[in-house]
Design an enzyme around this catalytic site. Sequence first.
Site, PDB file in Angstrom:
ATOM      1  N   CYS A   5       0.816  -1.222   0.000  1.00  0.00           N
ATOM      2  CA  CYS A   5       0.000   0.000   0.000  1.00  0.00           C
ATOM      3  C   CYS A   5       0.845   1.266   0.000  1.00  0.00           C
ATOM      4  O   CYS A   5       0.337   2.352  -0.265  1.00  0.00           O
ATOM      5  CB  CYS A   5      -0.930  -0.001   1.198  1.00  0.00           C
TER       6      CYS A   5
ATOM      7  N   HIS B 236      -3.799   6.655   1.907  1.00  0.00           N
ATOM      8  CA  HIS B 236      -4.156   5.325   1.387  1.00  0.00           C
ATOM      9  C   HIS B 236      -5.575   5.008   1.857  1.00  0.00           C
ATOM     10  O   HIS B 236      -5.912   5.208   3.028  1.00  0.00           O
ATOM     11  CB  HIS B 236      -3.158   4.297   1.919  1.00  0.00           C
TER      12      HIS B 236
ATOM     13  N   ASN C 265     -10.250  -0.963  -0.764  1.00  0.00           N
ATOM     14  CA  ASN C 265      -8.806  -0.774  -0.639  1.00  0.00           C
ATOM     15  C   ASN C 265      -8.130  -1.381  -1.873  1.00  0.00           C
ATOM     16  O   ASN C 265      -8.138  -2.590  -2.043  1.00  0.00           O
ATOM     17  CB  ASN C 265      -8.364  -1.477   0.655  1.00  0.00           C
TER      18      ASN C 265
HETATM   19  C1  4VN Z   1      -3.650  -0.545   5.900  1.00  0.00           C
HETATM   20  C2  4VN Z   1      -4.696  -0.831   6.724  1.00  0.00           C
HETATM   21  C3  4VN Z   1      -5.552  -1.924   6.495  1.00  0.00           C
HETATM   22  C4  4VN Z   1      -6.696  -2.269   7.366  1.00  0.00           C
HETATM   23  C5  4VN Z   1      -6.480  -2.772   8.621  1.00  0.00           C
HETATM   24  C6  4VN Z   1      -7.553  -3.144   9.428  1.00  0.00           C
HETATM   25  C7  4VN Z   1      -8.839  -3.031   8.957  1.00  0.00           C
HETATM   26  C8  4VN Z   1      -7.994  -2.148   6.960  1.00  0.00           C
HETATM   27  C9  4VN Z   1      -9.674  -4.183  10.928  1.00  0.00           C
HETATM   28  C10 4VN Z   1     -10.744  -4.035  11.944  1.00  0.00           C
HETATM   29  C11 4VN Z   1     -12.094  -4.296  11.328  1.00  0.00           C
HETATM   30  C12 4VN Z   1     -12.351  -3.373  10.160  1.00  0.00           C
HETATM   31  C13 4VN Z   1     -11.261  -3.480   9.140  1.00  0.00           C
HETATM   32 CL1  4VN Z   1      -4.933   0.183   8.019  1.00  0.00          CL
HETATM   33  C14 4VN Z   1      -5.264  -2.722   5.429  1.00  0.00           C
HETATM   34  C15 4VN Z   1      -4.200  -2.427   4.621  1.00  0.00           C
HETATM   35  C16 4VN Z   1      -3.889  -3.294   3.499  1.00  0.00           C
HETATM   36  O1  4VN Z   1      -3.953  -2.570   2.349  1.00  0.00           O
HETATM   37  C17 4VN Z   1      -3.406  -1.323   4.828  1.00  0.00           C
HETATM   38  N1  4VN Z   1      -9.020  -2.511   7.729  1.00  0.00           N
HETATM   39  N2  4VN Z   1      -9.924  -3.427   9.707  1.00  0.00           N
HETATM   40  C18 4VN Z   1     -13.139  -4.124  12.439  1.00  0.00           C
HETATM   41  O2  4VN Z   1     -13.538  -5.116  13.030  1.00  0.00           O
HETATM   42  O3  4VN Z   1     -13.518  -2.988  12.732  1.00  0.00           O
END
Ligand code: 4VN
Length: 323
Positions: free
Chosen positions: A112, A250, A280
């Site tokens: 990313c 990002h 994403n």
């Molecule tokens: C950067 C990030 C993420 C990412 C990490 C966690 C996440 C996206 C976890 C908790 C969930 C909701 C979704 Cl910060 C991914 C990448 C990869 O490109 C880069 N979402 N979540 C919840 O239960 O709330």
Amino acid sequence: MFYSKIKAVGAYVPEYTVTNDDLSKIVDTNDEWISSRSGIRRRHFSKGENTSDLAAKAAEVILKKAGVKAEDVELIVVASVSPDYATPSVSCLVQSKIGAVNAVAFDIGAACSGFVFGLSTADKFIKSGVYKNALVIGSEVLSKYLDFEDRGTCVLFGDGAGGAFLERSEEGGILSEDMGSDGARGLSLTSGFRNVVNPYCEGERFIHSYIEMDGREIFDFATRTVPKSVEALIEKAGISVEDIDIVVPHQANARIVQIVARKLKIPMEKFYLNMEEYGNTSSASIPIALNEMDNKGLIKKGDTVLITGFGAGLTWGSMLIKF
Ligand code: 4VN
């Protein structure tokens, strides 16, 4: 001393969209869960176009907007974690597809943060006088790496490509950068693992193709590291947060961006978010957002734009760009 300046931005995303409701028919999830925790409502999925196809189409848009012929491109850098092949590189496939016969082409793997790392790399070639221009693209078909039985990840990602044409300039352009890596935490977000099996090292074939993420770990990493990186960048550039006109982070998760904005005391109005439409798209998310803003007339000449990428590796990279 030379600087590099962005002459044009462009993007291409596959046409087919999948809504949260569509996904809830094939995996145990729902629109409320996905949108409240991530800000994502739709994503574009490829129906067959591969990563180099998206990248080549984005490249054509970028060159058209820049008014530059393919044969005049000197460097092509593609950032991707979902290449068509392990080899040839996506950038070599793009070179062939657009007819950039005079360019040097190679790929960068920084997930990313890939677009920021790609811009930084191209910037050094331009600054040092080696090349006069560069095409930097982030392109991903993450749908081919998604486990549609893992509701924690398959709802978060999408496909797309975007990029920028950089040109040597008397003034920057790219003003300053802050990048970092923490490989010790890398296994909290992985894809495409293949173990060693050959006639001299027998054993069971073990392939982990799909994206596997410890969401909590990555969430914590992003909310701690991005504010620090932006603060370091601002310090290096000798500016204050008020001098930043637009922040393009990002597009991983809207809640992460809200926490980062609060920590940095930058009003949310300065942040551009479009994960609602694309999910994403890893290395492509920042240039897709820049292109959308450019098409809407939201980036004016002279604006100071902060871009910040963060993710697998783990890696992060923030950059200040004057348009
Ligand atoms: C950067 C990030 C993420 C990412 C990490 C966690 C996440 C996206 C976890 C908790 C969930 C909701 C979704 Cl910060 C991914 C990448 C990869 O490109 C880069 N979402 N979540 C919840 O239960 O709330």
